[in-house]
Design an enzyme around this catalytic site. Structure first.
Site, PDB file in Angstrom:
ATOM      1  N   GLY A 163       0.859  -1.189   0.000  1.00 16.30           N
ATOM      2  CA  GLY A 163       0.000   0.000   0.000  1.00 16.30           C
ATOM      3  C   GLY A 163       0.892   1.235   0.000  1.00 16.30           C
ATOM      4  O   GLY A 163       2.027   1.190  -0.486  1.00 16.30           O
ATOM      5  N   ARG A 164       0.389   2.299   0.565  1.00 20.05           N
ATOM      6  CA  ARG A 164       1.148   3.566   0.561  1.00 20.05           C
ATOM      7  C   ARG A 164       2.533   3.386   1.181  1.00 20.05           C
ATOM      8  O   ARG A 164       3.540   3.799   0.618  1.00 20.05           O
ATOM      9  CB  ARG A 164       0.422   4.627   1.386  1.00 20.05           C
ATOM     10  N   ILE A 165       2.573   2.792   2.383  1.00 18.78           N
ATOM     11  CA  ILE A 165       3.861   2.704   3.087  1.00 18.78           C
ATOM     12  C   ILE A 165       4.797   1.729   2.372  1.00 18.78           C
ATOM     13  O   ILE A 165       5.975   2.033   2.157  1.00 18.78           O
ATOM     14  CB  ILE A 165       3.650   2.322   4.577  1.00 18.78           C
ATOM     15  N   ARG A 247       2.382  -3.890  12.535  1.00 16.86           N
ATOM     16  CA  ARG A 247       1.790  -4.261  13.819  1.00 16.86           C
ATOM     17  C   ARG A 247       2.450  -5.551  14.294  1.00 16.86           C
ATOM     18  O   ARG A 247       2.677  -6.484  13.506  1.00 16.86           O
ATOM     19  CB  ARG A 247       0.278  -4.503  13.688  1.00 16.86           C
ATOM     20  N   GLU A 276       2.218  -4.472  23.288  1.00 14.28           N
ATOM     21  CA  GLU A 276       2.801  -3.178  23.676  1.00 14.28           C
ATOM     22  C   GLU A 276       2.146  -2.641  24.944  1.00 14.28           C
ATOM     23  O   GLU A 276       0.937  -2.798  25.094  1.00 14.28           O
ATOM     24  CB  GLU A 276       2.611  -2.170  22.531  1.00 14.28           C
ATOM     25  N   HIS A 294       7.596   1.828  18.908  1.00 18.15           N
ATOM     26  CA  HIS A 294       6.481   2.274  18.048  1.00 18.15           C
ATOM     27  C   HIS A 294       6.635   3.751  17.656  1.00 18.15           C
ATOM     28  O   HIS A 294       5.853   4.604  18.059  1.00 18.15           O
ATOM     29  CB  HIS A 294       5.138   2.027  18.755  1.00 18.15           C
ATOM     30  N   GLY A 296       7.152   4.843  14.295  1.00 23.02           N
ATOM     31  CA  GLY A 296       7.016   5.044  12.840  1.00 23.02           C
ATOM     32  C   GLY A 296       6.550   6.439  12.452  1.00 23.02           C
ATOM     33  O   GLY A 296       7.112   7.057  11.547  1.00 23.02           O
TER      34      GLY A 296
HETATM   35  C1  8YV Z   1       0.490   5.980  15.233  1.00 26.59           C
HETATM   36  C2  8YV Z   1       0.424   3.915  13.753  1.00 26.59           C
HETATM   37  O1  8YV Z   1       1.404   6.638  15.997  1.00 26.59           O
HETATM   38  O2  8YV Z   1      -1.045   5.322  12.562  1.00 26.59           O
HETATM   39  C3  8YV Z   1      -0.762   4.187  12.912  1.00 26.59           C
HETATM   40  O3  8YV Z   1      -1.433   3.208  12.559  1.00 26.59           O
HETATM   41  O4  8YV Z   1       0.811   2.826  13.920  1.00 26.59           O
HETATM   42  C4  8YV Z   1       1.224   4.942  14.455  1.00 26.59           C
HETATM   43  O5  8YV Z   1       2.149   5.459  13.563  1.00 26.59           O
HETATM   44  C5  8YV Z   1      -0.569   5.450  16.129  1.00 26.59           C
HETATM   45  O6  8YV Z   1      -1.413   4.553  15.502  1.00 26.59           O
HETATM   46  C6  8YV Z   1      -1.398   6.548  16.716  1.00 26.59           C
HETATM   47  O7  8YV Z   1      -2.671   6.091  17.097  1.00 26.59           O
END
Ligand code: 8YV
Length: 331
Positions: A163-165, A247, A276, A294, A296
């Site tokens: 996907g995007r990432i 995840r 987590e 976490h 990202g």
């Molecule tokens: C966020 C993430 O910081 O956006 C997401 O799905 O995993 C993270 O980068 C987090 O979810 C904030 O709720």
């Protein structure tokens, strides 16, 4: 928790501390209850918030399950998640109750891809190991064979989820001269696949047996829960390295730790974990595993843009328009 904002406006309850300017804007626009102390809500507090609010703004740390949603009052109409992933929200239960769910896609793509690359460069080159040796005062000086890692360039990277990432990771990987492979439920359009110079694998098992590096970039769903289970992890080559910025639950963490310990996988770079903020003690004991908490999307720019998206989703919804980032239950 603190009450602020305008009376007679949409009642918004935010479960965690958000960037200051987002909170200020929320207070200008809505009757908002902020969580300035940033103490996570208990399940009972989440239920009480749902009972009281028109709009709930949760994050990944809140478990918005069917019970929490069922506690929602007549007024609860929108769950405007601060984050892209919605695996912590029972979107189906929300839909059944007539509650719309939105998220914040697109604005954390590049930062998450950067972190993925940072881990992908760090683990084969043993950066975290080197850093620890220095800080522990154990470095005795340069030697020709000290901390030899493995080269990045010319290797094969298998991206799970394009996907995007995943695509942003692929673009970066090309610049490092990696050859890009991917597995995805539906193949990318020819033009995008061509632009990314990516090779498609319909069969994940087949891809795994051939990769030097694997990056997990798919969302967590019922289908991707433990997608990399013990059986699949065993398909990796012993020199392979896994990166996960998606995840934790997508990988069987215990199996991963066992296989790394046994030398059947070379290492891992993990930004996300199954439970987590608890980290599997086995992972903590492995020096060829890089662990980050976490992070990202943890840039000022991404977190502010995520907040802006939450604001836009709430405003459009409150104005009776379709919010731009509506999430629908998975089929
Ligand atoms: C966020 C993430 O910081 O956006 C997401 O799905 O995993 C993270 O980068 C987090 O979810 C904030 O709720």
């Amino acid at each position: 928790m603190s009450q602020t904002g305008n009376r007679n406006r949409t009642k918004v309850i935010v479960t965690r501390k958000l960037p200051d300017n987002i909170e200020t804007r929320m207070a200008e626009l809505f009757d908002v209850q902020l969580n300035l102390k940033d103490k996570p809500f208990t399940q009972d507090e989440l239920k009480a918030a749902c009972a009281e609010a028109d709009v709930l703004v949760p994050t990944v740390t809140d478990k918005i399950d069917a019970e929490v949603i069922a506690a929602g009052g007549e007024n609860l109409k929108l769950i405007a998640n601060f984050g892209a992933g919605v695996d912590h929200i029972d979107v189906e239960a929300a839909q059944a109750k007539g509650v719309v769910v939105t998220n914040t896609p697109g604005v954390l793509t590049e930062d998450t891809a950067d972190l993925t690359m940072a881990l992908l460069l760090s683990v084969p080159r043993r950066l975290f190991e080197g850093e620890k040796i220095l800080r522990d005062g154990e470095w005795t000086g340069w030697t020709p064979t000290f901390l030899m890692g493995s080269r990045i360039q010319g290797k094969r990277l298998g991206i799970i989820g394009m996907g995007r990432i995943g695509q942003a990771v692929a673009r970066r990987a090309r610049a490092f001269n990696l050859s890009v492979h991917y597995h995805k439920r539906t193949r990318l359009p020819e033009q995008i696949e061509g632009e990314l110079e990516a090779t498609y694998w319909d069969d994940l098992d087949e891809m795994l047996t051939r990769m030097d590096f694997v990056s997990v970039n798919c969302p967590l769903t019922e289908d991707t829960y433990r997608l990399l289970d013990r059986r699949r992890l065993k398909k990796l080559q012993p020199h392979a390295v896994i990166i996960n910025t998606a995840r934790g639950e997508i990988i069987d963490e215990e199996a991963l730790a066992d296989l790394i310990e046994d030398g059947r996988i070379a290492g891992a770079g993990l930004d996300v974990f199954e439970d987590e903020p608890n980290i599997n003690p086995k992972l903590l004991g492995l020096k060829n595993v890089a662990l980050v908490p976490h992070m990202g999307s943890a840039t000022v720019e991404a977190r502010e843009a995520m907040g802006e998206k939450v604001l836009i989703n709430i405003r459009t919804f409150a104005d009776n328009h379709r919010p731009p980032d509506r999430v629908l239950p998975q089929l």
